[in-house]
Design a protein around this motif. Structure first.
Motif, short mmCIF file in Angstrom:
data_model
loop_
_atom_site.label_atom_id
_atom_site.label_comp_id
_atom_site.label_asym_id
_atom_site.label_seq_id
_atom_site.Cartn_x
_atom_site.Cartn_y
_atom_site.Cartn_z
N ILE A 200 0.84 -0.93 0.04
CA ILE A 200 -0.33 -0.12 -0.24
C ILE A 200 1.01 1.09 -0.01
O ILE A 200 1.81 1.45 0.62
N LEU A 201 0.97 2.21 -0.42
CA LEU A 201 1.10 3.43 -1.29
C LEU A 201 0.08 4.45 -0.20
O LEU A 201 -0.63 4.63 0.30
N SER A 202 1.75 5.38 0.48
CA SER A 202 1.24 6.05 1.55
C SER A 202 1.83 8.04 0.56
O SER A 202 2.72 8.04 0.37
N GLU A 203 1.12 8.25 -0.31
CA GLU A 203 0.90 9.90 -1.06
C GLU A 203 1.18 10.58 -0.36
O GLU A 203 0.98 11.17 -0.12
N THR A 204 2.19 11.22 -1.38
CA THR A 204 2.82 12.94 0.34
C THR A 204 1.93 13.93 -0.36
O THR A 204 1.72 15.29 -0.12
N ASP A 205 1.85 13.74 -1.81
CA ASP A 205 1.48 15.12 -2.83
C ASP A 205 -0.12 14.54 -1.83
O ASP A 205 -0.68 13.90 -2.32
N LYS A 206 -1.04 16.03 -1.89
CA LYS A 206 -2.35 16.47 -1.90
C LYS A 206 -2.92 16.64 -3.46
O LYS A 206 -2.42 16.75 -4.66
N LYS A 207 -4.30 16.61 -3.48
CA LYS A 207 -5.54 17.00 -4.74
C LYS A 207 -4.90 17.69 -5.43
O LYS A 207 -5.02 19.10 -4.55
N GLY A 208 -4.10 17.63 -6.37
CA GLY A 208 -3.64 19.34 -7.39
C GLY A 208 -2.96 19.96 -7.35
O GLY A 208 -2.16 20.28 -7.61
N ASP A 209 -1.64 19.17 -6.35
CA ASP A 209 -0.54 19.88 -6.39
C ASP A 209 0.85 19.68 -7.43
O ASP A 209 1.54 20.16 -7.96
N TYR A 210 0.09 19.00 -7.98
CA TYR A 210 1.28 18.27 -9.67
C TYR A 210 0.60 19.74 -10.74
O TYR A 210 1.59 20.62 -11.49
N LYS A 211 -0.16 20.42 -10.14
CA LYS A 211 -0.71 21.91 -11.14
C LYS A 211 -0.29 22.86 -10.44
O LYS A 211 0.28 23.63 -9.35
N VAL A 212 0.90 23.59 -11.54
CA VAL A 212 2.04 24.53 -11.52
C VAL A 212 1.47 25.47 -11.62
O VAL A 212 1.77 25.78 -13.01
N THR A 213 1.65 26.50 -11.00
CA THR A 213 1.93 28.12 -11.52
C THR A 213 2.49 29.08 -10.92
O THR A 213 3.07 30.27 -11.46
N ASN A 214 3.19 28.20 -10.00
CA ASN A 214 4.88 29.27 -9.24
C ASN A 214 5.46 28.35 -8.90
O ASN A 214 5.67 27.26 -8.00
N VAL A 215 6.98 27.99 -9.74
CA VAL A 215 7.82 27.57 -9.52
C VAL A 215 8.47 27.52 -8.11
O VAL A 215 8.38 25.97 -7.64
N LYS A 216 7.72 28.21 -7.41
CA LYS A 216 8.94 28.76 -6.34
C LYS A 216 7.82 27.85 -5.47
O LYS A 216 8.60 27.47 -4.24
N VAL A 217 6.76 28.04 -6.01
CA VAL A 217 6.09 27.30 -4.78
C VAL A 217 6.09 26.23 -4.94
O VAL A 217 5.67 25.05 -3.53
N LYS A 218 6.10 25.64 -5.37
CA LYS A 218 6.23 23.74 -5.78
C LYS A 218 7.25 23.87 -5.53
O LYS A 218 7.38 22.31 -4.43
N GLU A 219 8.78 24.29 -5.51
CA GLU A 219 9.43 23.92 -4.03
C GLU A 219 9.29 23.60 -3.00
O GLU A 219 9.95 22.28 -2.35
N GLU A 220 8.53 24.74 -2.60
CA GLU A 220 8.43 25.02 -1.09
C GLU A 220 7.79 23.18 -1.47
O GLU A 220 7.60 23.13 -0.06
N LYS A 221 6.65 22.61 -1.38
CA LYS A 221 5.79 21.70 -1.62
C LYS A 221 6.77 20.79 -1.72
O LYS A 221 6.37 20.01 -0.71
N ILE A 222 7.42 20.57 -2.50
CA ILE A 222 8.35 18.90 -2.52
C ILE A 222 9.43 18.96 -1.34
O ILE A 222 8.95 18.33 -0.81
#
Length: 307
Positions: A200-222
């Motif tokens: 069983i996988l436990s994903e850390t990403d939340k729904k919609g996290d793959y959608k990127v409108t700001n790269v810096k915000v994405k970096e912080e999410k990672i």
């Protein structure tokens, strides 16, 4: 400054010491920028001493959920142009590069591999053949495979896969987390949502996290996701999965950042963050890190958390 010094080295003697120090720092920065953290070429050109069978040194008693595993997102999305392509290396080359987790979107129509509506010119049957061939040569390794059922005929995928692997001794389909020694030379299925074979996988990403409108915000999410993964990994009760991938396709942005373009910006950030974590902490475990267009040096940085 860097170009000037290269072209006119005789002027260095006339410069002050602080400028010489700046020159050295710039040379070091130039060297670090040459790390292969992003790759969009089809060919694989590892150095002569590149170790393909990196799992050989892992402790047989260690749970597979307590190691850090380089993986790819949409692992066989090799066709369809910039909108659809998430990788450049073939399955065989990804295996040789050190990738040990594969994310497959599989249709119930003859178990073909898809990315959205685009056929990726292979089937799950062919994928398993390639992985088995690799494992017959590198018997110390184990390869994790996630099957994500998609349309058309999404509801048929589970039964078709069960028939495909019926009585297979080299595929782990139990929900329990195995130890490394139990799955060397084997394929390990991982499950999530509508597919019910494997760990069983436990994903850390939340729904919609793959959608990127700001790269810096994405970096912080990672970074946040990796911190969460490290906490999960300490217990080893579940297999953690984090993504560094993304796209702005489908968002309100007028100019889309496609998987290739985002990976070119994100991969250096991921590399620098992992290098910092490796130096500052006592080698935390992050579970699976699924990437788009990873380069060899980024893959090796993920692997070295296990050394």
């Amino acid at each position: 400054m860097y170009c000037f010094i290269l072209c006119y080295p005789q002027t260095i003697e006339k410069m002050a010491v602080p400028v010489k120090i700046l020159c050295i720092l710039m040379l070091l920065l130039h060297k670090s920028s040459q790390q292969e953290v992003f790759n969009d070429k089809e060919t694989l050109n590892p150095p002569a001493n590149y170790k393909i069978g990196w799992m050989e040194t892992l402790d047989d008693e260690k749970l597979i959920s307590k190691i850090t595993i380089p993986g790819t997102h949409e692992s066989l999305a090799l066709h369809g142009g910039p909108l659809a392509e998430c990788q450049s290396w073939s399955l065989e080359n990804q295996l040789k590069a050190g990738i040990r987790y594969f994310d497959l979107r599989v249709s119930g129509f003859e178990l073909i591999v898809m990315h959205g509506p685009i056929y990726q010119h292979t089937t799950l049957s062919e994928v398993l053949i390639t992985i088995r061939k690799f494992l017959s040569e590198f018997t110390t390794e184990t390869v994790l495979v996630r099957v994500k059922p998609i349309f058309p005929m999404k509801g048929k995928v589970q039964n078709l896969v069960e028939n495909e692997i019926k009585n297979a001794k080299d595929i782990w389909v139990k929900p329990s987390v195995p130890r490394i020694g139990e799955v060397r030379g084997k394929i390990v299925f991982v499950q999530k949502n509508s597919f019910k074979l494997g760990i069983i996988l436990s994903e850390t990403d939340k729904k919609g996290d793959y959608k990127v409108t700001n790269v810096k915000v994405k970096e912080e999410k990672i970074k946040k996701h990796l911190e969460e993964a490290a906490n999960q990994c300490r217990t080893g009760s579940a297999l953690s999965l984090s993504y560094s991938s993304g796209t702005s396709l489908g968002t309100y942005m007028l100019i889309w950042i496609l998987p290739n373009g985002l990976a070119k910006q994100i991969n250096p950030c991921l590399y620098d963050h992992l290098e910092k974590e490796f130096k500052n902490n006592s080698k935390p475990c992050f579970g699976i890190i699924a990437m788009d267009f990873p380069g060899l040096d980024l893959i090796q940085t993920v692997i070295k958390f296990n050394t």
